[in-house]
Design an enzyme around this catalytic site. Structure first.
Site, PDB file in Angstrom:
ATOM      1  N   ASP A 102      46.831  52.345  35.674  1.00 39.60           N
ATOM      2  CA  ASP A 102      47.978  51.484  35.363  1.00 39.60           C
ATOM      3  C   ASP A 102      47.606  50.010  35.535  1.00 39.60           C
ATOM      4  OD1 ASP A 102      50.547  50.608  34.834  1.00 39.60           O
ATOM      5  OD2 ASP A 102      51.329  51.144  36.796  1.00 39.60           O
TER       6      ASP A 102
ATOM      7  N   GLU B 292      53.969  42.207  34.687  1.00 33.80           N
ATOM      8  CA  GLU B 292      54.752  43.393  34.329  1.00 33.80           C
ATOM      9  C   GLU B 292      55.357  44.086  35.540  1.00 33.80           C
ATOM     10  OE1 GLU B 292      55.494  47.678  33.423  1.00 33.80           O
ATOM     11  OE2 GLU B 292      54.063  46.827  34.838  1.00 33.80           O
TER      12      GLU B 292
END
Length: 368
Positions: free
Chosen positions: A100, A127
């Site tokens: 990720d 993010e």
């Protein structure tokens, strides 16, 4: 190709891009490494403040934009070794962000260096904290692309739809008093909150059969209720936090109005604290969500054109929805399993990295 992916990934993992604290600079560190490894690209790096940095790189006249975030969640004490030192273990690599989503970033760098095909990348660092300054700034420029591919973990399948997300803070006001007396419906702020919860849960149950793209119903959670003083005092104040994850065919504003209307008397405060649109995003043309379905089919056409396997819709949220809301056809496509995201000893398999790298190499440089 895999050797090059792992070489880049080892370096990317070594950079501390945890968010928070998001101590990420536009000069030096990970963004300098990207600059040095994007041959033939026109590169723009913009500091949007508070550690939010974007790098937009273009070579040639590409049809598609790849979006990758470089920030990671903080590590936990449960890691078995230094999270910023990548380890290769049998069929996988372990390290903070390998799944990720630095693994995807490494694969894109390897593909960019494997040929001179047209390509466009938007790397960002904001993010993980629900503060999408980088994408908002990009959307404001209105740069046209056939589609945007957001590289979150999807096991190497194109995901065309996912839920939106909305988080809400509510406050209830009552009147303090002795609990031995008879109370009217508005006396206790906590009683107001509990009754609101009953009505909200009943409404969620009534939507259980709503469907879109393989997703069913409305996800809903009351995450926190607090208030009151002690058992023999009527609670003068209460605070409640809840969240819901709608289908792309559902109207978030209409749901918010419905939930607000369940408070009797009206809540003293009702505030949406975060919103992430669904994928695909944008208003449905009718109650059946025909417009959302039209946009999902457009994304499927892109996946078919690129030769991508199409996966199921997912419940988790991604920034692909922000591109969709900005008018782009968007899909989610990246290596790894979302179940590994945000975990101690996060990993991605070598097979997933190899498959994704070969795929994006073909998209960028053509079949060889």
């Amino acid at each position: 190709m895999l050797a090059e992916v792992l070489r880049h990934l080892e370096v990317l993992v070594s950079f501390d891009t945890r968010n928070p604290p998001r101590a990420i600079a536009a000069q030096g560190g990970i963004f300098d490494y990207l600059r040095q490894n994007l041959p033939g690209f026109r590169v723009e790096v913009v500091d949007h403040g508070a550690g939010a940095v974007s790098l937009y790189a273009v070579r040639g006249t590409p049809e598609y934009l790849f979006n990758v975030h470089l920030d990671t969640v903080p590590d936990s004490p449960h890691w078995s070794a230094d999270p910023h030192v990548m380890r290769r273990l049998d069929d996988r690599v372990v390290g903070l962000g390998v799944c990720d989503i630095k693994g995807a970033a490494a694969a894109l760098l390897a593909a960019a260096n494997a040929g001179d095909g047209d390509a466009a990348f938007l790397f960002s660092s904001d993010e993980e904290a629900n503060d999408p300054r980088c994408i908002a700034a990009f959307l404001a420029r209105g740069i046209p692309y056939e589609a945007v591919l957001v590289a979150e973990p999807t096991m190497g399948e194109a995901v065309l739809a996912h839920r939106g997300i909305s988080s809400v803070l509510m406050k209830f006001q009552g009147r303090a008093g002795h609990a031995s007396g008879q109370q009217d419906a508005a006396a206790s702020a906590l009683h107001q909150a509990v009754r609101w919860g009953d009505r909200a849960l009943d409404h969620v149950q009534s939507l259980a059969h709503a469907r879109f793209g393989g997703l069913t119903g409305l996800r809903f959670n009351i995450g926190r209720i607090e208030g009151g003083i002690k058992a023999n005092m009527i609670a003068p104040q209460a605070e409640l936090r809840f969240g819901f994850r709608p289908l792309p065919s559902m109207d978030i504003d209409a749901l918010l109005a419905t939930f607000a209307g369940f408070a009797e008397p009206a809540a003293a405060h009702f505030e949406e604290t975060f919103r992430g649109p669904s994928l695909p995003s944008g208003p449905a043309s009718d109650e059946s969500g025909a417009r959302a379905e039209e946009r999902r089919l457009a994304a499927r056409d892109v996946a078919d054109a690129l030769g991508l396997s199409i996966g199921n819709a997912v419940d988790f949220w991604t920034e692909a929805s922000l591109f969709s809301a900005g008018g782009y056809t968007a899909l989610v496509y990246g290596p790894g399993d979302i179940a590994q995201a945000h975990t101690a000893d996060e990993f991605v398999t070598l097979a997933q990295l190899q498959r994704y790298a070969d795929s994006v190499d073909t998209i960028i440089n053509g079949a060889r």
